[in-house]
Design an enzyme around this catalytic site. Sequence first.
Site, mmCIF file in Angstrom:
data_model
loop_
_atom_site.group_PDB
_atom_site.id
_atom_site.type_symbol
_atom_site.label_atom_id
_atom_site.label_comp_id
_atom_site.label_asym_id
_atom_site.label_seq_id
_atom_site.Cartn_x
_atom_site.Cartn_y
_atom_site.Cartn_z
ATOM 1 N N LYS A 1 0.855 -1.194 0.000
ATOM 2 C CA LYS A 1 0.000 0.000 0.000
ATOM 3 C C LYS A 1 0.884 1.235 0.000
ATOM 4 C CE LYS A 1 -1.849 2.755 2.879
ATOM 5 N NZ LYS A 1 -1.918 3.957 1.993
ATOM 6 N N GLY B 1 6.224 5.502 8.192
ATOM 7 C CA GLY B 1 5.158 6.492 8.222
ATOM 8 C C GLY B 1 5.073 7.130 9.588
ATOM 9 N N SER B 2 3.883 7.558 9.975
ATOM 10 C CA SER B 2 3.725 8.311 11.213
ATOM 11 C C SER B 2 3.728 7.387 12.427
ATOM 12 C CB SER B 2 2.434 9.126 11.184
ATOM 13 O OG SER B 2 1.313 8.307 11.434
ATOM 14 N N THR B 3 4.159 7.941 13.538
ATOM 15 C CA THR B 3 4.198 7.190 14.783
ATOM 16 C C THR B 3 2.796 6.774 15.213
ATOM 17 O OG1 THR B 3 6.172 8.386 15.473
ATOM 18 C CG2 THR B 3 4.923 7.289 17.203
ATOM 19 N N VAL C 1 0.102 6.189 13.438
ATOM 20 C CA VAL C 1 -0.424 5.102 12.604
ATOM 21 C C VAL C 1 0.250 3.790 12.978
ATOM 22 C CG1 VAL C 1 -0.547 4.204 10.255
ATOM 23 C CG2 VAL C 1 -1.106 6.599 10.706
ATOM 24 N N GLU D 1 9.659 2.174 10.804
ATOM 25 C CA GLU D 1 10.433 3.408 11.004
ATOM 26 C C GLU D 1 9.424 4.538 10.937
ATOM 27 O OE1 GLU D 1 11.970 6.927 10.416
ATOM 28 O OE2 GLU D 1 12.095 6.054 8.404
ATOM 29 N N CYS E 1 12.439 12.062 7.612
ATOM 30 C CA CYS E 1 12.393 11.610 9.009
ATOM 31 C C CYS E 1 13.661 12.013 9.749
ATOM 32 C CB CYS E 1 12.239 10.091 9.052
ATOM 33 S SG CYS E 1 10.821 9.465 8.147
ATOM 34 N N GLU F 1 7.369 16.949 16.483
ATOM 35 C CA GLU F 1 7.727 16.757 15.077
ATOM 36 C C GLU F 1 6.862 17.657 14.198
ATOM 37 O OE1 GLU F 1 8.543 13.042 12.074
ATOM 38 O OE2 GLU F 1 6.677 13.036 13.204
#
Length: 541
Positions: A212, A265-267, A269, A293, A327, A425
């Site tokens: 995805k 992706g995001s923390t 999620v 990551e 990142c 962030e």
Amino acid sequence: MSNSKSNVPVAVNEPIQGYAPGSPERTNLAASLEKMGSEQIEIPIIIAGEEVRTGNTATNVCPHDHGHVLATYHKAGVEEVAAAADACSAAAKEWAETPWEHRAAIFLKAAELLAGPWRQVINGATVLGQSKNAFQAEIDSACELIDFWRFNAQYMQEIYEEQPLSSPGCWNRLEQRPLEGFVFSVTPFNFTSIAGNLPTAPALMGNTSIWKPASSAVYSAYYLMKLLVEAGVPKGVINFLPGSGGAVGDPVIQHPDFAGVHFTGSTAVFQGMWKSIGENISRYRSYPRIVGETGGKDFVFAHASAHVPALVTGLVRGSFEYQGQKCSAASRAYIPASLWPQVKDQLLGMIGELRMGAPTDFGNFINAVIDQNAFDTIKGYIDHAKACPDSEILIGGGCDASTGYFVEPTVILAKRPDTKTMVEEIFGPVLTIFVYEDAKLEETLEACDIASAYALTGGVFSQDRQAIIQIANALRNTAGNFYINDKPTGAVVGQQPFGGSRASGTNDKAGSKMNLLRWVSTRTIKETFVPPTDYHYPFMG
């Protein structure tokens, strides 16, 4: 070929092309941009090698010109996830039993295709669809991905070659089996190379994958999928499912064949995904591998002995290349008071020289952020700083989304080390600086250590070796990738394996053997040549 011991070609890092005026690569990229920018494509879902169109569509646009539609893509849902899982299952046995050197050959061919005829197609898609300038696209969508495919093949061979000792009369062996089930590969918008590596690293080790891509980067991901098909990836090994995180991710995680997730992706999620995996743990055939990551609040810590021109260059490149949407981007800096006047003058002077605009103009250093949501988020932090009595905007702060999503490179001076923009962030072209008293070095190091939940990248600038040792030790757990007298971005496959801990991820180090080991399940085999035929032991006499 089974009667030989194959060695993959020794991996070397792909040379970076410079795109100087008049160079062939600049001419070729410009031609690719003109061609790709003049057409609008339709992107299907791809399951078992077949194109699927749901009619539930969305668009990809140029972030620097959001009225320019590059592609319309079809979005997957529950039915497509079920079909993709079936495709993974159907392809799994033959792919797992494909000799490893043939799997390696497919991805080594992909590397050569990307290094040659596909280079400016993938670079062009990244420039247009993700608003990366030519150099940022080159080091990402060309060089880094080529390196992933070459080095991963070499690492696979090294993993297979690691074998146990054998005692007299027996032969001990290790077999590195693929996981039972499929790997869910969830890829980000900011690095085309990561989008290419996350589904292919497990596939190289014999796994099948549901991929995805980020909704804002389906465009470049689709061209990568076409490249992989040309390289010879069999039908059903990698299945391409654009769509929303919930529509695709939720049914994937509930599927009994789910065997692992490879995520960037995001923390938030990732943590939600981990929680869902735990809630569904009894459904699975085996415990899923969870590799992720996520975010970063990356720092530069300057000592009073720092070389100011190097420090300033590191801050500008580390903070503002690709609009800070890395990142690893430098987002906070700690500068000693004794150096601050020099640093301030040189930093503001250098930032004042940066040109901002479309990446199709090769003279622009700063381009657009990825989409409206990112623009609104970054602008919100800048607006907060403007209103905060403990913050002062030294340069930048302008935001304009009328044509593209442009945010000026912005430097904020914080009066306290725990202000909002020092600890959260932002993921944009915003650098916050805290100036500390030279005598309060240890106190400031402690503030740096506890300021953020993240621990991805960071670095120290100093010409004093004892100071480097002190700072590196004090900040040991703040960064999985730590830099000495260099910006905290630009990790190279084979040289700086990448990943962080704390809220930044599982630190499984993309670009190394450590990551590939997460996609295999080891079987130990012991063969005894002349087995005993009597149960008695000597002690029983």
